[in-house]
Design a protein around this motif. Structure first.
Motif, PDB file in Angstrom:
ATOM      1  N   UNK A  11       0.684  -0.785  -0.552  1.00 52.96           N
ATOM      2  CA  UNK A  11       0.228   0.027   0.194  1.00 52.96           C
ATOM      3  C   UNK A  11       0.655   1.219   0.062  1.00 52.96           C
ATOM      4  N   UNK A  12       0.068   2.417  -0.668  1.00 53.10           N
ATOM      5  CA  UNK A  12       1.297   3.349  -0.669  1.00 53.10           C
ATOM      6  C   UNK A  12       1.147   4.329   0.630  1.00 53.10           C
ATOM      7  N   UNK A  13       2.220   4.711   1.216  1.00 53.52           N
ATOM      8  CA  UNK A  13       1.655   5.936   2.287  1.00 53.52           C
ATOM      9  C   UNK A  13       0.214   6.801   2.913  1.00 53.52           C
ATOM     10  N   UNK A  14       0.085   7.120   1.315  1.00 48.72           N
ATOM     11  CA  UNK A  14      -1.884   7.906   1.524  1.00 48.72           C
ATOM     12  C   UNK A  14      -2.971   6.390   1.950  1.00 48.72           C
ATOM     13  N   UNK A  15      -2.587   5.367   1.570  1.00 49.36           N
ATOM     14  CA  UNK A  15      -3.487   4.027   2.059  1.00 49.36           C
ATOM     15  C   UNK A  15      -3.413   4.092   3.209  1.00 49.36           C
ATOM     16  N   UNK A  16      -2.147   3.746   3.715  1.00 51.94           N
ATOM     17  CA  UNK A  16      -1.727   3.434   5.305  1.00 51.94           C
ATOM     18  C   UNK A  16      -2.206   4.360   5.655  1.00 51.94           C
ATOM     19  N   UNK A  17      -1.527   5.154   5.589  1.00 47.25           N
ATOM     20  CA  UNK A  17      -2.027   6.843   6.508  1.00 47.25           C
ATOM     21  C   UNK A  17      -3.913   6.231   6.875  1.00 47.25           C
ATOM     22  N   UNK A  18      -4.854   6.453   5.761  1.00 45.72           N
ATOM     23  CA  UNK A  18      -6.542   6.915   5.531  1.00 45.72           C
ATOM     24  C   UNK A  18      -6.846   5.212   6.272  1.00 45.72           C
ATOM     25  N   UNK A  48      -3.194   0.913  24.949  1.00 50.45           N
ATOM     26  CA  UNK A  48      -1.072   1.681  25.005  1.00 50.45           C
ATOM     27  C   UNK A  48      -1.033   1.216  23.600  1.00 50.45           C
ATOM     28  N   UNK A  49      -1.083   0.120  23.344  1.00 49.19           N
ATOM     29  CA  UNK A  49      -0.985   0.092  21.673  1.00 49.19           C
ATOM     30  C   UNK A  49      -1.706   1.019  20.964  1.00 49.19           C
ATOM     31  N   UNK A  50      -2.767   1.658  20.756  1.00 45.96           N
ATOM     32  CA  UNK A  50      -3.554   2.500  19.957  1.00 45.96           C
ATOM     33  C   UNK A  50      -2.726   3.645  20.494  1.00 45.96           C
ATOM     34  N   UNK A  51      -1.934   4.221  21.345  1.00 46.45           N
ATOM     35  CA  UNK A  51      -1.410   5.026  21.048  1.00 46.45           C
ATOM     36  C   UNK A  51       0.099   5.374  20.557  1.00 46.45           C
ATOM     37  N   UNK A  52       0.377   4.385  21.058  1.00 41.74           N
ATOM     38  CA  UNK A  52       1.936   3.255  19.981  1.00 41.74           C
ATOM     39  C   UNK A  52       0.952   3.253  18.581  1.00 41.74           C
ATOM     40  N   UNK A  53       0.202   3.339  18.412  1.00 46.57           N
ATOM     41  CA  UNK A  53       0.287   2.776  16.482  1.00 46.57           C
ATOM     42  C   UNK A  53      -0.817   4.532  15.997  1.00 46.57           C
ATOM     43  N   UNK A  54      -0.792   5.567  17.312  1.00 43.54           N
ATOM     44  CA  UNK A  54      -0.896   6.634  16.740  1.00 43.54           C
ATOM     45  C   UNK A  54       0.307   7.455  16.435  1.00 43.54           C
ATOM     46  N   UNK A  55       0.967   7.498  17.211  1.00 44.12           N
ATOM     47  CA  UNK A  55       2.238   8.228  16.761  1.00 44.12           C
ATOM     48  C   UNK A  55       2.844   7.460  15.601  1.00 44.12           C
ATOM     49  N   UNK A  56       2.765   6.208  14.569  1.00 40.14           N
ATOM     50  CA  UNK A  56       2.768   5.826  13.716  1.00 40.14           C
ATOM     51  C   UNK A  56       1.856   6.634  12.976  1.00 40.14           C
ATOM     52  N   UNK A  57       1.129   7.091  13.055  1.00 38.17           N
ATOM     53  CA  UNK A  57       0.113   8.323  11.990  1.00 38.17           C
ATOM     54  C   UNK A  57       1.246   9.063  12.028  1.00 38.17           C
ATOM     55  N   UNK A  58       1.677  10.031  12.495  1.00 37.63           N
ATOM     56  CA  UNK A  58       2.519  11.412  12.890  1.00 37.63           C
ATOM     57  C   UNK A  58       3.432  10.552  12.218  1.00 37.63           C
ATOM     58  N   UNK A 100       2.687  10.817   8.803  1.00 39.18           N
ATOM     59  CA  UNK A 100       2.548  11.977   8.151  1.00 39.18           C
ATOM     60  C   UNK A 100       3.374  12.943   6.515  1.00 39.18           C
ATOM     61  N   UNK A 101       4.391  12.648   6.757  1.00 43.89           N
ATOM     62  CA  UNK A 101       5.007  13.512   5.548  1.00 43.89           C
ATOM     63  C   UNK A 101       4.563  13.351   4.494  1.00 43.89           C
ATOM     64  N   UNK A 102       4.869  11.928   4.866  1.00 43.65           N
ATOM     65  CA  UNK A 102       4.788  11.018   3.582  1.00 43.65           C
ATOM     66  C   UNK A 102       3.026  10.912   3.432  1.00 43.65           C
ATOM     67  N   UNK A 103       1.884  10.887   3.445  1.00 43.47           N
ATOM     68  CA  UNK A 103       0.927  11.014   3.135  1.00 43.47           C
ATOM     69  C   UNK A 103       0.680  12.087   2.680  1.00 43.47           C
TER      70      UNK A 103
END
Length: 398
Positions: free
Chosen positions: A94-101, A138-148, A151-154
């Motif tokens: 998947x593209x970074x944009x699709x992963x982000x969404x 806690x896992x949600x918090x970790x995964x939400x950091x991955x959103x950031x 973010x640049x690539x998306x």
């Protein structure tokens, strides 16, 4: 027919970070066997090789050899079923944009359920269920950091996508890249917290990105059956290979999410159990099986109706009271989870990591219940492990 026992090993997710490959698993098994064998003069050795299946795939095979001083005999043969590349294939492509969404919508959709499990029925829910909710957050918090981190690539991908349609919007989005880069740097700093808590080791950003991809792929697998048929086909091919080349019964040893992959093949949602599975698989070992956790967040997943029973001779489940992700599958007066064959008996073995297994406030704060999921063995293959409970039951007559 020889005296060698054939074992198909399914690791958990993130096994490349916790030293849980088939080589180390076979080494731990060999150590437990050597220490409990009544003949102290015997030596056990490991031999590793690669085998090629008819499909062209390769599989790592590790043999445990018994050496009595005069000859060496192969006693156990471990095959590694590395399902993670197929599980994560669509995410990786998947593209970074699709992963982000995809990550954004998943977090938004699952957050209410996580909060409800933590707060909604806290008054009457068992402590384990509430801890699962807390650690899920806690896992949600970790995964939400991955959103950031994404973010640049998306944002760059969105800018290129909209370039031909909204030139002014492209110009505005381009101006936000600096902010996205700054947020990404902040997220990398926050991820150091997880390294400090020993949740991940090594290159924190790389590890967390990989684990997030695996967790998202596991979510899609559980929610939409994504890649399930692919994985089942690959596992069937490996069992076919063992049947054609060795003509031996097989035991499946599965850890963590590997247990779920194994159960899906042994107790399918619909239709009969595959013929080769019925013919070859006789023993099952599950370690740290997260069935209770999955029942909380994917309750529909346990609804299944296999058409034919699986003739298992034994099923051993190893769990730990400290591990909030593991499951005690057999409880007196209760049936096994979902549509297991009534005659299937599961023996639960309790692996005690500490003398005091009550989680206090400090243990909860330092995520002991989550870290204990990796406590069934130490990264050092020569350390003790839960397999010391297993070998006497799997090896009658030893």
């Amino acid at each position: 027919m020889d005296n060698c026992q054939h074992i198909l090993y399914l690791p958990g997710l993130g096994y490349e970070f916790n030293n849980a490959s088939v080589k180390t698993y076979a080494g731990r098994f060999m150590k437990a066997l050597d220490e409990q064998h009544p003949n102290a003069s015997l030596r056990f050795l490991l031999k590793s090789e690669e085998e090629t299946l008819a499909s062209g795939d390769t599989v790592t095979v590790v043999s445990v050899l018994e050496d009595n001083g005069q000859q060496q005999q192969e006693r156990y043969r471990f095959y590694e079923f590395r399902y993670a590349p197929w599980l994560t294939a669509q995410w990786q492509q998947s593209s970074p944009l699709r992963q982000y969404l995809s990550l954004s919508f998943t977090l938004l959709g699952r957050l209410p359920l996580a909060l409800r499990s933590l707060l909604g029925y806290a008054a009457h829910a068992p402590l384990t269920a509430r801890l699962q909710g807390a650690y899920f957050l806690v896992l949600f918090f970790m995964m939400s950091l991955v959103l950031f981190l994404l973010a640049p690539a998306a944002l760059l991908a969105a800018t290129e996508l909209l370039a031909g349609y909204f030139p002014q919007l492209k110009e505005w989005l381009s101006g936000q890249l600096q902010w996205a880069d700054q947020l990404s740097h902040w997220a990398q700093g926050l991820l150091v917290i997880f390294t400090g808590l020993a949740l991940v080791k090594g290159d924190t950003t790389s590890v967390v990105k990989t684990l997030t991809g695996e967790m998202m792929s596991a979510h899609h697998y559980l929610s939409f059956a994504q890649q399930r048929l692919v994985i089942q086909g690959r596992l069937s091919a490996l069992l076919e290979h063992i049947a054609e080349t060795r003509n031996q019964a097989v035991a499946i040893h599965a850890y963590s999410f590997g247990s779920i992959i194994a159960l899906d093949n042994l107790f399918p949602h619909q239709g009969p159990v595959p013929v080769r599975v019925c013919q070859t698989v006789r023993h099952l070992v599950t370690i740290g099986c997260p069935l209770d956790f999955i029942n909380t967040y994917w309750p529909h997943y346990l609804n299944r109706s296999p058409k034919t029973p699986l003739p298992l001779e034994s099923w051993t489940n190893i769990h730990s009271p400290l591990d909030v992700l593991s499951s005690q599958l057999f409880r007196p007066g209760q049936n096994l989870p979902f549509a297991f064959a009534p005659q299937t008996h599961c023996e639960d073995l309790c692996y005690r990591l500490m003398a005091n297994e009550q989680l206090g406030p400090w243990q909860i704060l330092t995520l002991v219940g989550l870290k204990s999921h990796g406590g069934y063995w130490d990264p050092d293959p020569q350390a003790g492990s839960c397999l010391q409970l297993l070998t006497p039951r799997l090896l009658p007559g030893e």
